[in-house]
Design a protein around this motif. Structure first.
Motif, PDB file in Angstrom:
ATOM      1  N   HIS A 512       0.865  -1.181   0.000  1.00  8.31           N
ATOM      2  CA  HIS A 512       0.000   0.000   0.000  1.00  8.31           C
ATOM      3  C   HIS A 512       0.902   1.233   0.000  1.00  8.31           C
ATOM      4  N   VAL A 530      -1.272  -2.558 -10.252  1.00  9.45           N
ATOM      5  CA  VAL A 530      -2.306  -3.096  -9.361  1.00  9.45           C
ATOM      6  C   VAL A 530      -2.546  -4.572  -9.646  1.00  9.45           C
ATOM      7  N   ALA A 536      -1.568  -0.814  -4.095  1.00  8.59           N
ATOM      8  CA  ALA A 536      -2.826  -0.149  -3.750  1.00  8.59           C
ATOM      9  C   ALA A 536      -2.525   1.150  -3.029  1.00  8.59           C
TER      10      ALA A 536
END
Length: 550
Positions: A512, A530, A536
């Motif tokens: 992330h 992705v 993300a």
């Protein structure tokens, strides 16, 4: 549009700075940096041909590496530096071309403009610079991949230069940087081939960080668990910022016995963890906080400040500290005094900044206490049994890698709130200035293991990867992603880009990245990251906490 730059996280509106950089970079400097990149690609045209014949050019390697470093966000704002580098680059390009011709290397065929363009005046440079920037690549996806590769190279160059300053080199790094620069000129490369080059950049990023880790630990010992003083002494001091440990060493040597203390700021904090620096009694500790807080920190420090690398915030015109800032190495700002590079094996001369410090009042105390760090891979390996037992017993449920960069935007408060919200059976693994969002929070420990394990500078993110690979081995897992480790990383500039690419090369997935995804990722390239790597963004603290802990 008088410029275009979108290489950092804080780029205007998340799409690009077009009038002046959010970092403070003026349009003329931004454009000259683009022109310098154009010249570096021209040099690479000839150096790549020479290398095919076994001709290695040390001057080219050093110039390209150093020049890439000067274009990193917040490193150098000095127009005169880029004028000088462009002139020097054109001379080096001509010299390498001559070497090729004398070696009988064929230069037939159509050469790219960057290999043939020439000018000699500032006016000519200013006229050409806006015509060679990022937007000259019209296809959005190709542009995105070229820039992702380029920013990885810039980060790699920073770590390569730090290793070089300590006497460590790897010719393969120079060869890749120049080959990759050349590839950004090739309109025949497919998207898949560019993605392959980006992943190869990650591979060499691991090489660069491993080289720097070896350079640092061979020179100064392995970082140790250290309680770092954040208070002040009674003597005048020098505040050293940035990342270059060779500069740190030479400053400590030259200030010894002078009555001047030395303090670290921001990314230089981890210098406190190295055994070689602990022997200096006048090395007091760390002063202040993250790089973007420097305006407040520098006002109260009273003494002079030395920037060894990037993370300069242009000072207000009326800043009391404005005449106290010195730069060296890749760093620069018009009006700041610059300390020259080493020559003929001699140390840099810090006598002027030391004399300046003697005339200043001691720092104003802005806080008291200690912060703990020094959890690089060697130290964590020494605690391996304790850590493994804590995981097996359930005392440690999960590790959260929260390495990366800090920044001034309010949305970065997310990382403080996230750290505060983490359950007490979780541990934060960190490196880089991102730690300033939570390294002074009273998060406690788990059976004597602090809940924030700071490995060091951004380049020490390598330590976190080594630790993860060691845990994978200890737990006899097939996949690094099976470990109880989540990655919630903050980014700001190009050194974070090479760290990300290195982690992807090592097989880490589901990272992330925040507080926003890079503006230089086109929708299609972002989709590839992705779908292929599980990259993300971040959500709210509550949403992400549920996601990670499930």
């Amino acid at each position: 549009m008088s410029m275009f730059c979108y290489q950092c996280q804080e780029t205007a509106k998340g799409t690009g700075c077009t009038i002046k950089g959010v970092c403070g970079k003026t349009d003329d400097v931004a454009n000259l940096q683009d022109l310098l990149m154009f010249v570096l690609k021209g040099i690479s045209v000839y150096s790549a041909k020479a290398r095919e014949k076994g001709i290695e050019n040390a001057e080219v390697n050093k110039f390209i590496t150093d020049s890439l470093f000067t274009t990193i966000t917040n490193a150098n704002f000095d127009r005169a530096v880029f004028i000088k580098r462009i002139n020097e680059g054109l001379k080096i390009r001509a010299a390498v071309k001559e070497v090729c011709e004398k070696a009988g290397i064929s230069l037939s065929g159509t050469l790219p403009e960057c290999a043939t363009w020439f000018a000699s005046t500032e006016a000519e440079f200013d006229a050409k610079a806006p015509l060679v920037g990022v937007l000259t690549t019209e296809n959005e996806d190709v542009r995105s991949l070229r820039e992702l590769l380029t920013y990885g190279l810039k980060g790699m160059a920073a770590y390569t230069e730090h290793a070089y300053n300590l006497g460590f080199e790897d010719p393969a790094l120079y060869a890749f940087m120049q080959r990759a620069l050349l590839a950004t000129l090739n309109d025949n490369l497919s998207a898949d081939e560019l993605v392959g080059l980006v992943m190869e950049c990650g591979k060499y990023g691991v090489t660069a960080m491993a080289l720097l880790d070896k350079a640092n630990t061979s020179s100064y010992g392995n970082p140790e668990i250290t309680k770092v003083n954040i208070g002040v002494g009674t003597k005048p001091g020098i505040l050293i910022s940035g990342h270059d440990l060779k500069d740190m060493e030479e400053l400590l040597k030259q200030t010894e016995g002078t009555g001047v203390d030395v303090y670290t700021h921001s990314e230089m904090l981890p210098a406190n963890y190295y055994p070689a620096f602990k022997k200096y009694s006048h090395f007091v500790g760390n002063y202040g906080s993250s790089w973007w807080k420097q305006k407040e920190d520098f006002e109260t420090f009273n003494g002079p400040i030395l920037f060894t690398t990037n993370c300069i915030v242009p000072p207000p015109v009326n800043a009391k500290y404005r005449d106290k800032v010195y730069t060296t190495g890749a760093a620069g700002f018009s009006g700041f005094k610059h300390i020259a590079n080493r020559e003929n094996g001699r140390m840099k001369d810090f006598s002027e900044i030391i004399a300046h410090a003697k005339k200043c009042a001691p720092p104003v105390e802005i806080e008291k206490g200690e912060i703990i760090g020094g959890f690089a891979h060697a130290q964590v390996f020494a605690l391996a049994d304790k850590v493994v037992d804590a995981v097996k017993s359930g005392a440690i449920r999960k590790f959260f890698v929260m390495a990366g960069c800090d920044g001034r935007m309010k949305d970065r408060n997310y990382y403080t709130e996230f750290a505060e919200a983490l359950p007490k059976d979780t541990v934060i693994l960190t490196a880089g200035c991102a730690k300033y969002r939570y390294n002074k929070l009273p998060l406690g420990d788990i059976g004597g293991i602090p809940r924030v394990l700071d490995a060091g500078q951004c380049n020490d993110s390598y330590s976190l990867a080594v630790i993860a690979m060691k845990l994978k081995e200890v737990f006899e897992l097939n996949d690094i992603n099976e470990l109880p480790i989540a990655y919630n990383i903050a980014w700001y500039e190009q050194k974070a880009v090479i760290v990300l690419l290195a982690l992807l090369y090592l097989g880490v997935r589901n990272i992330h990245l925040g507080p926003t995804l890079p503006g230089f990722l086109s929708p299609n390239v972002a989709k590839v990251l992705v779908e292929t790597f599980g990259i993300a963004g971040i959500g709210t603290v509550d949403e992400d906490m549920k996601l990670f802990l499930n």
